[in-house]
Design a protein around this motif. Structure first.
Motif, PDB file in Angstrom:
ATOM      1  N   VAL A 182      39.990   8.052   1.706  1.00  0.00           N
ATOM      2  CA  VAL A 182      38.415   7.583   2.074  1.00  0.00           C
ATOM      3  C   VAL A 182      37.508   8.488   2.040  1.00  0.00           C
ATOM      4  O   VAL A 182      37.673   9.808   2.613  1.00  0.00           O
ATOM      5  N   SER A 183      36.256   7.945   1.684  1.00  0.00           N
ATOM      6  CA  SER A 183      35.299   8.854   1.796  1.00  0.00           C
ATOM      7  C   SER A 183      33.858   8.301   2.267  1.00  0.00           C
ATOM      8  O   SER A 183      33.084   7.725   1.269  1.00  0.00           O
ATOM      9  N   PRO A 184      33.313   8.632   3.417  1.00  0.00           N
ATOM     10  CA  PRO A 184      32.140   8.135   4.266  1.00  0.00           C
ATOM     11  C   PRO A 184      31.112   9.069   3.880  1.00  0.00           C
ATOM     12  O   PRO A 184      31.290  10.112   3.756  1.00  0.00           O
ATOM     13  N   MET A 185      29.977   8.546   3.691  1.00  0.00           N
ATOM     14  CA  MET A 185      28.816   9.513   3.248  1.00  0.00           C
ATOM     15  C   MET A 185      27.563   8.609   3.759  1.00  0.00           C
ATOM     16  O   MET A 185      27.090   7.645   3.756  1.00  0.00           O
ATOM     17  N   LEU A 186      26.809   9.790   4.497  1.00  0.00           N
ATOM     18  CA  LEU A 186      25.563   9.222   5.076  1.00  0.00           C
ATOM     19  C   LEU A 186      24.358  10.159   4.202  1.00  0.00           C
ATOM     20  O   LEU A 186      24.407  11.275   4.023  1.00  0.00           O
ATOM     21  N   GLU A 187      23.352   9.190   3.850  1.00  0.00           N
ATOM     22  CA  GLU A 187      22.324   9.898   2.983  1.00  0.00           C
ATOM     23  C   GLU A 187      21.035   9.196   3.784  1.00  0.00           C
ATOM     24  O   GLU A 187      20.727   8.370   4.066  1.00  0.00           O
ATOM     25  N   THR A 188      20.260  10.173   3.800  1.00  0.00           N
ATOM     26  CA  THR A 188      18.791  10.032   4.183  1.00  0.00           C
ATOM     27  C   THR A 188      17.657  10.558   3.228  1.00  0.00           C
ATOM     28  O   THR A 188      17.924  11.943   2.875  1.00  0.00           O
TER      29      THR A 188
END
Lengths: 239, 59
Positions: free
Chosen positions: B48-54
């Motif tokens: 599983v691979s979560p990612m936050l992007e702004t």
């Protein structure tokens, strides 16, 4: 670059300098923000199947439809201009690309034919070249609704438009609209809208404020869309 | 736009033409993007691979 109808300002200020309907002015004053959370899961099932699921929740905001797009099409359109000039602050809100949710699932399946597989494991090299090494895949995309504006038309010759005032709004059961030029389109809400108040400045009508509808406040129906559901077979190995 | 218009007599003022203007002091466009991504191997078969992007854009 944010483009708007410069002529709108002339008319709003009631000058007689310019009466053309197509004077576009570009200002590099647009801003946009994107914040997103993405989660993807990969899992292999058995020896031949790989499945992937990816979900994205995001929010995209900007202060003009030119923050991401460059061009003069629709200059002044959907950009409220005050009598004092363009106001980016009044136009900050959901971006045209603000699609809040997206889900993509895909699977790749290696067909069990040829050497090392359940079927045809002992075929000749020639037959293995023909039967072995094939795979099939499928991609399914489910997208949330896309936003849209509800605008008024211009109140003067320059066509300064504005966001509308919402008087009533309610969701209704989705159904087809018939009997119009866009017959058989789905509708899913009903509402009444009105233009914001206007004043006369030297004989020209101008809006006194932006409408109470926020920019891109309304979203299309969150109907799951199978934008891609395909399966094809291709050689997955060589030699 | 104004300087051009001031040079024209009233009878020759521009009507129904197309004109595009850009401010000479327009700012440069910029993009700032930050991504934070981690990946966890849950078992032999699953990750599983979560990612936050702004991302912030001026244009």
């Amino acid at each position: 670059m944010t483009w708007f109808n410069a002529n709108a300002l002339f008319s709003a200020r009631a000058t007689d300098l310019c009466k053309s309907s197509d004077h576009d002015e570009g200002v590099a004053g647009g801003t946009g923000h994107y914040n997103g959370l993405q989660i993807s899961v990969n899992r292999t099932l058995g020896n031949n199947l790989l499945v992937t699921g990816a979900y994205t929740y995001s929010h995209t905001l900007d202060n003009s439809n030119g923050a991401f797009n460059i061009g003069t099409n629709g200059a002044g359109g959907r950009f409220f201009i005050t009598p004092a000039g363009p106001s980016f602050l009044l136009n900050y809100g959901n971006a045209d690309q603000d699609q809040r949710q997206a889900f993509v699932a895909s699977g790749v399946y290696n067909l069990p034919f040829g050497n090392g597989q359940k079927l045809g494991a002992n075929v000749s090299r020639l037959m293995d070249e023909v039967l072995g090494g094939w795979q099939t895949n499928a991609i399914v995309t489910l997208d949330g609704g896309t936003p849209f504006d509800i605008n008024t038309s211009g109140v003067n010759s320059a066509g300064i438009d504005n966001r509308a005032d919402a008087l009533t709004f309610q969701h209704v059961a989705k159904g087809f609209v018939g009997g119009t030029t866009i017959a058989n389109r789905l509708t899913y809400f009903s509402g009444t809208f009105a233009p914001p108040p206007t004043i006369s400045v030297n004989g020209n009508l101008v809006y006194t404020r932006a409408g109470n509808v926020d920019r891109n406040q309304f979203f299309g129906p969150v109907t799951p869309r199978w934008t891609s559901a395909s399966s094809r077979i291709s050689p997955s190995r060589s030699g | 736009v104004s300087s051009v218009q001031r040079g024209l007599a009233a009878s020759t003022r521009d009507e129904n033409s197309s004109l595009i203007a850009q401010l000479p002091n327009n700012q440069n466009s910029s993009v700032q993007q930050y991504n934070l991504q981690v990946q966890q191997q849950l078992d032999r078969f699953t990750s599983v691979s979560p990612m936050l992007e702004t991302r912030a854009i001026t244009s």
